[in-house]
Design a protein around this motif. Sequence first.
Motif, PDB file in Angstrom:
ATOM      1  N   GLN A   1     -29.226 -49.613   1.500  1.00  0.00           N
ATOM      2  CA  GLN A   1     -30.174 -48.583   1.065  1.00  0.00           C
ATOM      3  C   GLN A   1     -29.879 -47.209   1.662  1.00  0.00           C
ATOM      4  O   GLN A   1     -30.544 -46.234   1.322  1.00  0.00           O
ATOM      5  CB  GLN A   1     -31.607 -48.978   1.487  1.00  0.00           C
ATOM      6  N   GLY A   2     -28.955 -47.154   2.602  1.00  0.00           N
ATOM      7  CA  GLY A   2     -28.649 -45.871   3.248  1.00  0.00           C
ATOM      8  C   GLY A   2     -29.651 -45.502   4.338  1.00  0.00           C
ATOM      9  O   GLY A   2     -29.725 -44.339   4.774  1.00  0.00           O
ATOM     10  N   TYR A   3     -30.419 -46.486   4.811  1.00  0.00           N
ATOM     11  CA  TYR A   3     -31.457 -46.194   5.811  1.00  0.00           C
ATOM     12  C   TYR A   3     -30.877 -45.902   7.196  1.00  0.00           C
ATOM     13  O   TYR A   3     -31.465 -45.157   7.974  1.00  0.00           O
ATOM     14  CB  TYR A   3     -32.445 -47.359   5.935  1.00  0.00           C
ATOM     15  N   ILE A   4     -29.726 -46.535   7.494  1.00  0.00           N
ATOM     16  CA  ILE A   4     -29.157 -46.360   8.840  1.00  0.00           C
ATOM     17  C   ILE A   4     -28.895 -44.872   9.075  1.00  0.00           C
ATOM     18  O   ILE A   4     -29.208 -44.321  10.135  1.00  0.00           O
ATOM     19  CB  ILE A   4     -27.839 -47.160   8.992  1.00  0.00           C
ATOM     20  N   ASP A   5     -28.354 -44.236   8.052  1.00  0.00           N
ATOM     21  CA  ASP A   5     -28.049 -42.807   8.152  1.00  0.00           C
ATOM     22  C   ASP A   5     -29.350 -42.000   8.355  1.00  0.00           C
ATOM     23  O   ASP A   5     -29.407 -41.103   9.204  1.00  0.00           O
ATOM     24  CB  ASP A   5     -27.329 -42.370   6.869  1.00  0.00           C
ATOM     25  N   ILE A   6     -30.384 -42.352   7.606  1.00  0.00           N
ATOM     26  CA  ILE A   6     -31.674 -41.636   7.744  1.00  0.00           C
ATOM     27  C   ILE A   6     -32.229 -41.822   9.154  1.00  0.00           C
ATOM     28  O   ILE A   6     -32.645 -40.863   9.814  1.00  0.00           O
ATOM     29  CB  ILE A   6     -32.697 -42.152   6.698  1.00  0.00           C
ATOM     30  N   PHE A   7     -32.225 -43.083   9.629  1.00  0.00           N
ATOM     31  CA  PHE A   7     -32.779 -43.362  10.969  1.00  0.00           C
ATOM     32  C   PHE A   7     -32.016 -42.542  12.032  1.00  0.00           C
ATOM     33  O   PHE A   7     -32.621 -41.925  12.913  1.00  0.00           O
ATOM     34  CB  PHE A   7     -32.670 -44.851  11.312  1.00  0.00           C
ATOM     35  N   GLN A   8     -30.690 -42.573  11.902  1.00  0.00           N
ATOM     36  CA  GLN A   8     -29.881 -41.892  12.935  1.00  0.00           C
ATOM     37  C   GLN A   8     -30.062 -40.375  12.870  1.00  0.00           C
ATOM     38  O   GLN A   8     -30.222 -39.723  13.891  1.00  0.00           O
ATOM     39  CB  GLN A   8     -28.414 -42.282  12.782  1.00  0.00           C
ATOM     40  N   ARG A   9     -30.054 -39.826  11.646  1.00  0.00           N
ATOM     41  CA  ARG A   9     -30.200 -38.365  11.534  1.00  0.00           C
ATOM     42  C   ARG A   9     -31.564 -37.906  12.030  1.00  0.00           C
ATOM     43  O   ARG A   9     -31.718 -36.809  12.563  1.00  0.00           O
ATOM     44  CB  ARG A   9     -29.990 -37.925  10.077  1.00  0.00           C
ATOM     45  N   ALA A  10     -32.564 -38.777  11.874  1.00  0.00           N
ATOM     46  CA  ALA A  10     -33.914 -38.407  12.333  1.00  0.00           C
ATOM     47  C   ALA A  10     -34.081 -38.596  13.840  1.00  0.00           C
ATOM     48  O   ALA A  10     -35.105 -38.208  14.408  1.00  0.00           O
ATOM     49  CB  ALA A  10     -34.964 -39.231  11.588  1.00  0.00           C
TER      50      ALA A  10
END
Length: 545
Positions: free
Chosen positions: A461-470
């Motif tokens: 889902q691309g969530y890892i990138d969202i979690f890390q960027r946040a």
Amino acid sequence: MIAENIERIYKQNCQNLGVLTSTDFSMIDKIRSGAEIPLSVFTAGEDEITRQIIECGGLFQFNVARIQGKVSLPPVETKPRGMTIAEKIFAAHMVAKDGCLGIPAVQPGDSGFARTDLRFSHEYVTPMAAIFFDQLVGRGAPVNDPGSVVFFRDHLTFLDDVLSEQKRKMGLLDLATQLKLKQGEFAERKGIRLHGELTDRKGSEGICHSVVLESYALPGQLVVGSDSHTPHSGAIGCVAFGIGTTDVFNSWITKDVRVRVPESVKVVIRGKRHANVTAKDLILKILSLDYVRSGKALAKVIEYAGEAVEELSVDERATMTNMAAEIGGFTGIVAPDKKAVEFLMQRRGMSGEQSEQMIQGLYSDPDAQYAQVIELDAAEITPMIATPGDPGNGKFIRDMNTPVPVELAYGGTCTAGKNEDMDMYARVLRDALKQGKKVAGSVQFYIQFGSQETREYCMRQGYIDIFQRAGAHIIEPSCGACINAGPGVTTRPDQVVISAQNRNFPGRSRPGQMYLASPLTVAASAVAGHIVEYEPSSERELITA
Ligand code: SF4
């Protein structure tokens, strides 16, 4: 053992071990004076099977006598009647007098042995049960149907990250390693599937409840596990409940467990939820009700129903069945419907026909009887928190008088480490990033997956990138901070943590002040730096079924 109040699993463990229990404190003087106390004092009020187990000196001794034909199970003679879904599942799994499976009907209070479809245990419990097995049954003896037994190494995977030097010196880390080794050795010797630790990085395959719901439990089954949150899988429409070490051990011999059919409480949540209200808010609301807080729901089956429940996915329903444990219920269950069929097709790869077939007949009859029916209106519920000390300390966030700054935010555990929980953390953090915000500088936000399946879902889902960027810290699956055994625990009594886990009893996750909340609230508070409701762009909208 004499105590004011003896919890169900603990009491059953005592009976299984041949330890007598009582809540009568006047007995202490009699014991001190050496007076003889008849065994009938300890069997008074117990059902026929429990009486025989106590008289035999324990469950193992009773089961040996049962296998040798020296004792017999009293028949359940309940006539056909309107039954709840849980009663129907019990009736289908009860061992009849002739040893066959299933009886026409049960009612609360009926007792007997119920054949299990799945038995699971984790590294806290398996080693002790394995020692019982080796000593009493024999090292070479087979476990009954090992294909329906599963083990997990999930509770202590990250223990060494947070264990104090003092506790290391006490040998606690060595003890945890011994538990792991003993479980692994027994699993290999008996041919039992072990969901263990990862070999290429630190973490587990998954938390037992997460994996059981994702990969094992099916509608209509009877599932037992060595953990109080076993009701988690009731979300798919099975009867799933926690058992003690002695019942785990005995179930390896007989494949069945002793049960006394509990009464049921029906919680009907009508209407439509607000867009920022989740299953966690609903269960925190239920936990705050006088009926629950006064203990009236203890040991009962909690059946969730109503339009607002029907609208929830199986992942979300699992938050409510999981927290039947905090209610003190025997288990939690939701009758399987189109959402369950969707889950079986999407997550288990079953055909629509197979899934529909599986849920046939799994509903409560219109004339089924309940100890209590509780009705709530979803539209009247806004985001909740439970203040430190007890999951029953629920209140609406908007009723808090002063802002509560947080230092730690934690999203994970069996309760809040599922796919849909990750959808919620990602939704809030994506919104924050769009607004140029991140996790507040004063907050450490930990997100821990419940299983590898959920981790892989997040990657897709691309969530890892969202979690890390946040700015969130991502942790591999395990129980972790929830039981003071992983990153995210507090270190000071005045430290405030907001967590999506299920319980906030004093000291459970170290000395801090823990507020419980939904994944949406946890993520929104991590960004704000203090406890806030998540405000979606379509705020105040009601979710339509
Ligand atoms: S995550 Fe917490 S509540 Fe769930 S099984 Fe592990 S220790 Fe228990």
